[in-house]
Design a protein around this motif. Structure first.
Motif, PDB file in Angstrom:
ATOM      1  N   PRO A  88       0.832  -1.212   0.000  1.00  0.00           N
ATOM      2  CA  PRO A  88       0.000   0.000   0.000  1.00  0.00           C
ATOM      3  C   PRO A  88       0.863   1.258   0.000  1.00  0.00           C
ATOM      4  CG  PRO A  88      -0.710  -1.559   1.689  1.00  0.00           C
ATOM      5  CD  PRO A  88       0.608  -2.040   1.202  1.00  0.00           C
ATOM      6  N   THR A  89       0.352   2.325  -0.598  1.00  0.00           N
ATOM      7  CA  THR A  89       1.119   3.565  -0.707  1.00  0.00           C
ATOM      8  C   THR A  89       1.379   4.210   0.650  1.00  0.00           C
ATOM      9  OG1 THR A  89      -0.943   4.771  -1.131  1.00  0.00           O
ATOM     10  CG2 THR A  89       0.331   4.056  -3.034  1.00  0.00           C
ATOM     11  N   MET A  90       0.679   3.785   1.696  1.00  0.00           N
ATOM     12  CA  MET A  90       0.931   4.345   3.023  1.00  0.00           C
ATOM     13  C   MET A  90       2.356   4.045   3.493  1.00  0.00           C
ATOM     14  SD  MET A  90      -1.197   1.637   5.414  1.00  0.00           S
ATOM     15  CE  MET A  90      -0.510   2.233   6.955  1.00  0.00           C
ATOM     16  N   PHE A  91       3.024   3.071   2.857  1.00  0.00           N
ATOM     17  CA  PHE A  91       4.397   2.733   3.224  1.00  0.00           C
ATOM     18  C   PHE A  91       5.419   3.444   2.347  1.00  0.00           C
ATOM     19  CE2 PHE A  91       1.994  -0.947   4.794  1.00  0.00           C
ATOM     20  CZ  PHE A  91       2.457  -1.004   6.102  1.00  0.00           C
ATOM     21  N   MET A  92       4.978   4.422   1.548  1.00  0.00           N
ATOM     22  CA  MET A  92       5.907   5.157   0.688  1.00  0.00           C
ATOM     23  C   MET A  92       6.954   5.867   1.548  1.00  0.00           C
ATOM     24  SD  MET A  92       6.748   5.972  -2.429  1.00  0.00           S
ATOM     25  CE  MET A  92       5.294   5.739  -3.475  1.00  0.00           C
ATOM     26  N   PRO A  93       8.233   5.662   1.249  1.00  0.00           N
ATOM     27  CA  PRO A  93       9.289   6.287   2.044  1.00  0.00           C
ATOM     28  C   PRO A  93       9.331   7.805   1.863  1.00  0.00           C
ATOM     29  CG  PRO A  93      10.141   4.465   0.716  1.00  0.00           C
ATOM     30  CD  PRO A  93       8.770   4.767   0.218  1.00  0.00           C
ATOM     31  N   LEU A 120       9.646  -2.867   2.386  1.00  0.00           N
ATOM     32  CA  LEU A 120       8.398  -2.466   1.743  1.00  0.00           C
ATOM     33  C   LEU A 120       8.592  -1.192   0.928  1.00  0.00           C
ATOM     34  CD1 LEU A 120       5.795  -3.140   4.589  1.00  0.00           C
ATOM     35  CD2 LEU A 120       6.228  -4.528   2.559  1.00  0.00           C
ATOM     36  N   GLY A 121       9.386  -0.296   1.464  1.00  0.00           N
ATOM     37  CA  GLY A 121       9.627   0.964   0.763  1.00  0.00           C
ATOM     38  C   GLY A 121      10.302   0.785  -0.577  1.00  0.00           C
ATOM     39  N   THR A 122      11.188  -0.202  -0.689  1.00  0.00           N
ATOM     40  CA  THR A 122      11.893  -0.387  -1.960  1.00  0.00           C
ATOM     41  C   THR A 122      10.944  -0.738  -3.092  1.00  0.00           C
ATOM     42  OG1 THR A 122      12.370  -2.762  -1.619  1.00  0.00           O
ATOM     43  CG2 THR A 122      13.977  -1.179  -0.750  1.00  0.00           C
TER      44      THR A 122
END
Length: 312
Positions: free
Chosen positions: A171-176, A195-197
């Protein structure tokens, strides 16, 4: 691997992925004597896909760190029917290593019909590479983005170059935070890092698709679920990851959609997309923040330049 890691069920007939309406694909592009590279192809999903592509009579290049595992994969691919199979050793966690691998790939063949990115590693704490990069960022995002850019011209030279990233449906909520990609300010954690990668990879695919829209090169992300691989059983992996790997699916099953992307007759509908469901061949357009995608492209260029690598 899990949503971020990971081989194909051995079968006598070529794999034909299911479309969204459960219609079997029957037409593939010819791959006899085509040239395909598998980064991280010594084991897991990469090896499984390489074997399946080898069955079509392609020329296969396996890229990895361990020569013994790499040569074993090459032997299996040759036995499957590949026109040729070779191993290229390399360290994809460093800028110098990435540069050397790109040069090795270019020396192998003057044009490429496809590349598959599956390289990953286990680690139990924040690690920094020789270039000062957080390890997962370096191996699972930066190496892929840099290699794609370094090889885009030889991919375009084939007239139908395809780039596939094995990823997870994150999910995009984990975007760094793009201003803190090396965890200098944020607290590091394995899951936050890994997850961010994948989300960074999505941004790269979206931006590269935009910048290369006039080139015959297609980029796609292919999500997988937990998969039984060597990396997933590594003691350096968090316990929950090892458990997920133990009860996960086979690398062969996880590689099915990636093989479909590399073999289907036309990749036009897969450009700039993600296949989120491993059980269905259903590409969805990536629609992420355009400014963030452009910013990450520039950050990648800057990091490469600081390490002495010029990215096109």
């Amino acid at each position: 691997m899990t949503p971020w890691g990971a081989a194909l069920l051995p079968c006598k007939q070529p794999y034909k992925p299911l479309l969204d309406k459960e219609i079997m694909m029957t037409v593939e592009r010819p791959l006899r004597d085509a040239n395909l590279v598998f980064f991280g192809g010594s084991a897991g999903i990469g090896r499984a896909a390489a074997v399946e592509i080898g069955r079509r009579g392609a020329n296969v290049l396996i890229v990895g760190r361990g020569r013994e595992a790499g040569e074993a994969a090459v032997a299996t691919v040759r036995a499957a029917g590949a026109a040729s199979a070779e191993f290229l050793p390399g360290d994809l966690s460093t800028i110098a290593g990435i540069d050397a691998v790109a040069a090795g790939v270019r020396a192998w063949k003057p044009e490429l019909h496809g590349v598959l990115h599956t390289a990953m590693a286990a680690f139990s704490g924040k690690q920094t590479t020789a270039d000062g990069l957080e390890f997962a960022f370096a191996l699972q995002y930066f190496a892929r983005a840099a290699l794609n850019r370094l090889l885009v011209d030889v991919l375009a030279a084939s007239g139908d170059g395809r780039i596939v990233h094995i990823a997870g449906n994150v999910p995009t909520m984990f975007m760094p935070d793009l201003d803190d990609l090396q965890f200098d300010r944020r607290k590091w954690s394995f899951f936050r890092s890994v997850l961010g990668t994948h989300l960074l990879g999505f941004l790269h695919i979206q931006e590269a698709t935009k910048r290369w829209e006039n080139r015959p090169v297609t980029l796609t992300a292919c999500c997988v679920n937990s998969t039984r691989t060597k990396a997933m059983s590594d003691p350096a992996m968090p316990l929950i990851m090892r458990l997920m790997g133990r009860f996960g699916t086979t690398p062969e099953l996880s590689a099915r959609n990636a093989v479909g992307l590399l073999t289907e007759a036309s990749a036009r509908g897969a450009a700039g997309t993600v296949l989120r469901n491993p059980a269905r061949y259903a590409p969805e357009p990536l629609i992420l923040e355009a400014q963030e995608a452009a910013k990450l492209w520039d950050i990648t260029t800057s990091i490469a330049g600081q390490g002495g690598m010029a990215l096109p």
